[in-house]
Design a protein around this motif. Structure first.
Motif, mmCIF file in Angstrom:
data_model
loop_
_atom_site.group_PDB
_atom_site.id
_atom_site.type_symbol
_atom_site.label_atom_id
_atom_site.label_comp_id
_atom_site.label_asym_id
_atom_site.label_seq_id
_atom_site.Cartn_x
_atom_site.Cartn_y
_atom_site.Cartn_z
ATOM 1 N N LEU A 82 115.318 159.022 68.909
ATOM 2 C CA LEU A 82 114.988 157.673 67.757
ATOM 3 C C LEU A 82 114.614 157.383 66.747
ATOM 4 C CD1 LEU A 82 113.771 156.862 71.485
ATOM 5 C CD2 LEU A 82 116.415 156.166 70.744
ATOM 6 N N ASN A 83 113.522 157.849 66.240
ATOM 7 C CA ASN A 83 112.843 158.127 65.814
ATOM 8 C C ASN A 83 113.603 158.251 64.279
ATOM 9 O OD1 ASN A 83 110.972 159.817 63.708
ATOM 10 N ND2 ASN A 83 110.422 157.391 63.712
ATOM 11 N N THR A 84 114.562 159.306 64.176
ATOM 12 C CA THR A 84 115.287 159.508 63.175
ATOM 13 C C THR A 84 116.234 158.032 62.977
ATOM 14 O OG1 THR A 84 114.994 161.847 64.059
ATOM 15 C CG2 THR A 84 117.030 161.435 62.472
ATOM 16 N N LEU A 85 116.957 157.872 63.903
ATOM 17 C CA LEU A 85 118.370 156.705 63.850
ATOM 18 C C LEU A 85 117.744 155.576 63.729
ATOM 19 C CD1 LEU A 85 121.257 156.599 64.617
ATOM 20 C CD2 LEU A 85 120.762 155.607 67.278
ATOM 21 N N ASP A 86 116.319 155.721 63.595
ATOM 22 C CA ASP A 86 116.315 154.694 63.113
ATOM 23 C C ASP A 86 115.395 154.577 61.560
ATOM 24 O OD1 ASP A 86 114.554 151.701 63.134
ATOM 25 O OD2 ASP A 86 112.029 153.051 63.811
ATOM 26 N N SER A 87 115.361 155.621 61.305
ATOM 27 C CA SER A 87 115.028 155.937 59.939
ATOM 28 C C SER A 87 116.501 155.757 59.202
ATOM 29 C CB SER A 87 113.927 157.017 59.876
ATOM 30 O OG SER A 87 115.058 158.566 60.094
ATOM 31 N N LEU A 88 117.449 156.061 59.915
ATOM 32 C CA LEU A 88 119.342 156.006 59.038
ATOM 33 C C LEU A 88 119.159 155.368 58.413
ATOM 34 C CD1 LEU A 88 120.033 159.350 60.886
ATOM 35 C CD2 LEU A 88 119.907 158.985 57.928
ATOM 36 N N LEU A 89 119.573 154.068 59.624
ATOM 37 C CA LEU A 89 119.019 152.218 59.281
ATOM 38 C C LEU A 89 118.691 151.458 58.641
ATOM 39 C CD1 LEU A 89 120.851 152.012 63.613
ATOM 40 C CD2 LEU A 89 121.790 152.597 61.353
ATOM 41 N N THR A 90 118.774 151.134 57.978
ATOM 42 C CA THR A 90 117.897 150.648 57.041
ATOM 43 C C THR A 90 118.421 149.120 57.058
ATOM 44 O OG1 THR A 90 119.008 151.316 54.750
ATOM 45 C CG2 THR A 90 116.976 152.024 55.868
ATOM 46 N N ILE A 91 119.137 148.543 57.782
ATOM 47 C CA ILE A 91 118.852 147.469 58.419
ATOM 48 C C ILE A 91 117.907 146.149 58.510
ATOM 49 C CG2 ILE A 91 120.594 145.756 59.886
ATOM 50 C CD1 ILE A 91 122.172 148.171 60.264
ATOM 51 N N GLU A 92 118.659 144.749 57.520
ATOM 52 C CA GLU A 92 116.885 143.950 57.543
ATOM 53 C C GLU A 92 117.250 142.481 59.010
ATOM 54 O OE1 GLU A 92 116.919 141.898 54.113
ATOM 55 O OE2 GLU A 92 116.297 144.013 52.791
ATOM 56 N N SER A 93 118.954 142.614 59.094
ATOM 57 C CA SER A 93 119.284 141.806 60.255
ATOM 58 C C SER A 93 118.696 141.802 61.489
ATOM 59 C CB SER A 93 120.454 140.945 60.311
ATOM 60 O OG SER A 93 120.995 140.326 61.332
ATOM 61 N N THR A 94 117.928 141.611 62.786
ATOM 62 C CA THR A 94 117.354 141.780 63.670
ATOM 63 C C THR A 94 118.715 142.048 64.517
ATOM 64 O OG1 THR A 94 115.227 140.749 63.043
ATOM 65 C CG2 THR A 94 115.663 141.192 65.990
#
Length: 416
Positions: free
Chosen positions: A76-88
């Motif tokens: 989950l942390n790896t996937l989160d770090s790969l997605l730099t999307i500002e829109s919630t």
């Protein structure tokens, strides 16, 4: 707090695998006993099928447990770090979609083995690679379009309301009701071929049966289920104006008119007894509990998973841990369901006859290779229907105490 969820998942894993081991041992012993309900060959075949399914279930459970540990450990942390999307809402859609797609890909070997190896070995599956790919693409499109829309809506609700879990529950509950209304229409348009019954005599008998209990439907249909599977089934699909009676073509081929009417009488028993509304209410209560728990998560859980307390993380945690609650609530739900099945059997036998219902259940068990005996613990957790031996006993056929096989022979005589 995260530790509690992890421990709960470990208990879920241990309980589920333990029940599978107990079921395997029970069925292997029962296989050596005198066959009941099924004919001798089908009895042995059904036992082997039951054992192989549980063995596959144990392997799948171990595999899923490893995947779970990978997700909470670093995935989950790896996937989160790969997605730099500002829109919630957009991040929630992309993150959750990827989470679901990755899980589906990882579980694909088991799906393929079940369809193309196990079920074909026992004469169930007629699935072809082309049909599998076609079904998968259609399902994927539905998920990406409508599933993503639901995720976006839930993300907006989480971001917009303090007590979002109440509004989220109302929204998802409404979506589920809508899906149930549209289910037969979606199946008709995208997956199956629904046709009016060619047997007009049978159609007239079914309509008369429906009229007796005041069940209004949009029609009686046959569906080409045999292109995928040889199992027998029938269902009342849809809600409101979309309600329809759907008979698998395999069921029409194998059951007589009276047996079909007895099966439909059983299903109408659920309608007459209000079981459909009861099930919707139970589903609503369970969902409310889920939303109340996951809508009030401690920040420690998000810190432990190295995620932000944002919609994408809340929805993913819900999907990751909800199987735990489902498993431990299952015995209560199954208990209620089994009670309703007895009442539906009584109604169906009164609408037609006990002999016709027993004969239909016998054919269903033989064609679907349903092993008639199971470990009590397995029944406690998984059986939404009572064991066939108990259903037959309620209908006046005590097959387990039939030492001279006379009763079994009489049931087979009824079936033929």
């Amino acid at each position: 707090m995260l530790e509690i969820f992890v421990i709960a998942y470990c208990l879920y894993f241990l309980f589920s695998t333990y029940t599978s081991f107990m079921q395997i041992g029970f069925v292997k012993n029962a296989k050596k006993m005198r066959p009941i309900i099924l004919d001798d060959e089908k009895y042995l075949e059904a036992a082997d099928y039951s054992v192989e399914k549980e063995e596959l279930s144990i392997i799948s459970a171990f595999y899923s447990f490893i995947i779970f540990l990978c997700w909470i450990g670093f995935g989950l942390n790896t996937l989160d770090s790969l997605l730099t999307i500002e829109s919630t809402w957009l991040k929630a859609v992309v993150f959750v979609d990827l989470f679901i797609i990755i899980n589906w890909i990882l579980g694909l070997p088991f799906e393929l083995y079940t369809s193309f190896k196990l079920d074909k070995k026992y004469g169930f599956s007629n699935m072809t690679p082309a049909l599998f790919i076609k079904d998968t693409l259609k399902t994927g499109i539905l998920f990406l379009v409508f599933g993503s829309a639901v995720i976006a809506a839930i993300s907006w609700i989480i971001s917009s309301f303090n007590s979002w879990w109440i509004w989220g529950f109302i929204f998802i509950f409404a979506v589920i009701i809508l899906i149930n209304m549209l289910y037969p229409v979606i199946r008709d348009k995208m997956f199956d071929k629904f046709e009016a019954l060619k047997d007009k005599e049978l159609e007239e008998k079914i309509i008369n049966l429906l009229n007796q209990v005041g069940f209004k439907s949009s029609g009686v249909f046959s569906v080409d289920a045999s292109k995928r599977d040889n199992r027998l089934n029938a269902y009342f699909g849809g809600l409101g104006s979309t309600k329809r009676v759907v008979l698998f073509d395999t069921l029409i081929q194998k059951l007589s008119h009276n047996e079909l009417l007895a099966v439909l009488g059983h299903e109408l028993g659920h309608f007459k007894n209000g079981d459909i509304l009861k099930n919707i209410a139970i589903m609503g209560v369970v969902m409310f509990i889920f939303f109340a728990i996951f809508g009030n998560l401690s920040d420690e859980i998000f810190l432990g998973l190295k995620l932000q307390n944002e919609p994408y993380a809340i929805i993913t945690i819900f999907l990751l841990f909800s199987p735990i609650l489902s498993f431990f609530l299952m015995p209560l739900i199954s208990l209620i369901s089994r009670h309703n099945e007895y009442a539906a059997d009584e109604f169906g036998s009164n609408m037609q006859s006990k002999e016709d219902l027993v004969s239909a259940l016998l054919k269903l068990a033989n064609e679907n290779k349903s092993f008639p005996l199971s470990h009590p613990l397995y029944i406690f957790f998984y059986y939404s229907h009572p064991p066939l031996t108990e259903r037959f006993k309620e209908l006046g056929y005590d097959v387990q105490n039939d030492s001279d096989n006379a009763l079994k022979d009489s049931i087979y005589a009824d079936a033929n």
